[in-house]
Design a protein around this motif. Sequence first.
Motif, PDB file in Angstrom:
ATOM      1  N   ASP A  21     114.229  79.739  20.513  1.00 21.87           N
ATOM      2  CA  ASP A  21     114.954  80.458  19.461  1.00 21.87           C
ATOM      3  C   ASP A  21     114.148  81.654  18.962  1.00 21.87           C
ATOM      4  N   ALA A  22     112.830  81.468  18.835  1.00 27.17           N
ATOM      5  CA  ALA A  22     111.973  82.556  18.368  1.00 27.17           C
ATOM      6  C   ALA A  22     111.925  83.691  19.389  1.00 27.17           C
ATOM      7  N   VAL A  23     111.929  83.339  20.673  1.00 24.00           N
ATOM      8  CA  VAL A  23     111.965  84.358  21.724  1.00 24.00           C
ATOM      9  C   VAL A  23     113.245  85.178  21.615  1.00 24.00           C
ATOM     10  N   GLU A  24     114.372  84.490  21.396  1.00 25.84           N
ATOM     11  CA  GLU A  24     115.643  85.192  21.284  1.00 25.84           C
ATOM     12  C   GLU A  24     115.684  86.096  20.064  1.00 25.84           C
ATOM     13  N   ARG A  25     115.081  85.673  18.968  1.00 20.65           N
ATOM     14  CA  ARG A  25     115.038  86.522  17.778  1.00 20.65           C
ATOM     15  C   ARG A  25     114.178  87.753  18.032  1.00 20.65           C
ATOM     16  N   SER A  26     113.112  87.590  18.808  1.00 20.48           N
ATOM     17  CA  SER A  26     112.279  88.728  19.167  1.00 20.48           C
ATOM     18  C   SER A  26     113.070  89.728  20.010  1.00 20.48           C
ATOM     19  N   VAL A  27     113.855  89.219  20.942  1.00 21.66           N
ATOM     20  CA  VAL A  27     114.700  90.072  21.775  1.00 21.66           C
ATOM     21  C   VAL A  27     115.735  90.795  20.908  1.00 21.66           C
ATOM     22  N   GLU A  28     116.311  90.074  19.959  1.00 22.63           N
ATOM     23  CA  GLU A  28     117.319  90.668  19.079  1.00 22.63           C
ATOM     24  C   GLU A  28     116.714  91.773  18.218  1.00 22.63           C
ATOM     25  N   LEU A  29     115.503  91.546  17.723  1.00 24.33           N
ATOM     26  CA  LEU A  29     114.824  92.563  16.918  1.00 24.33           C
ATOM     27  C   LEU A  29     114.606  93.832  17.724  1.00 24.33           C
ATOM     28  N   ARG A  30     114.148  93.678  18.962  1.00 28.45           N
ATOM     29  CA  ARG A  30     113.907  94.856  19.804  1.00 28.45           C
ATOM     30  C   ARG A  30     115.205  95.585  20.109  1.00 28.45           C
ATOM     31  N   ARG A  31     116.270  94.827  20.353  1.00 30.26           N
ATOM     32  CA  ARG A  31     117.569  95.450  20.625  1.00 30.26           C
ATOM     33  C   ARG A  31     118.026  96.284  19.422  1.00 30.26           C
TER      34      ARG A  31
END
Length: 295
Positions: free
Chosen positions: A154-164
């Motif tokens: 979940d934390a990885v996905e939030r990191s991806v979302e932040l970059r997007r």
Amino acid sequence: MALNTAAMAARKRFGGALQEVRKNARLHTGAPVQQRDVARALGHRNYNRVSQMERGLTWPKEAEWKVLVKLLGMDLETRVRLETMITEGKATAGAWWTEFEGEFPESLIQLVAFEDAAQKITTCAVNVLPALLQTERYARALTAGLAGSVLTPDAVERSVELRRNRRRVFTKPNPASVEFIFSEAALRQEAGGREVMLEQLEALLEDAGRRTVSIRVVPFSAPVPAMHILHLLEFGGVDERPLTAFDSMTGMNFQKRPKEIRENRYCIEAMRKLALPRLESTAMIKEIRKEMSSV
């Protein structure tokens, strides 16, 4: 509640601008305006309230602002510039990045706020692509690979979302001018596998076609480039000084002193001299994409 670093950064920028205006202002006697003079005009016995505004801890109230404009003899241009900073700064309370506060290092969220406010962004990297250029799949593979044992899925996905979401700097009204300089290694390191890299290279070519984006590659034939991921952010206001930021494992390290900014500019200029021009860099990306496609 998480600290709203976006609002904090906006208040600090305004406070610095207000302080500069005060230091250049004069009383009717010709003497410089001191904080105690402002405090007296606002009806305060001490200058704590004035100090708080100039340090970016609070915004002036409407009645206080009217007094400040008159006392400091602001011309129309100065008044409008500072009022715009107040309006835009207060709006950051609902900025998109505030939902990520508490999940990521405070310094990273502050960088995002600075990116949104900057008129020019320069990023130098080496063997990985800068975050603003990363596709979702590239960002996911990179983050999971580097911190997979530390971060939850979940934390990885939030990191991806932040970059997007950070890529909004490309599409907002009056977007910043953005320059990226990185090594050829970043184009050839197959983060996530060949399919992910082909998609990433295609996205790079699309970004390279943006009017406000410059992508330049340091070829393997050049001397070894700097080993840091360095950001230089420059702002539009005459009172808003540039700052630099270095990526670290625990967040961002900011440097703001004039001497530090000069030294970092030298590093960026050295990278520019090593890098290929824009058109040649685009040609290299196309060639590498072709090589990967044919294997």
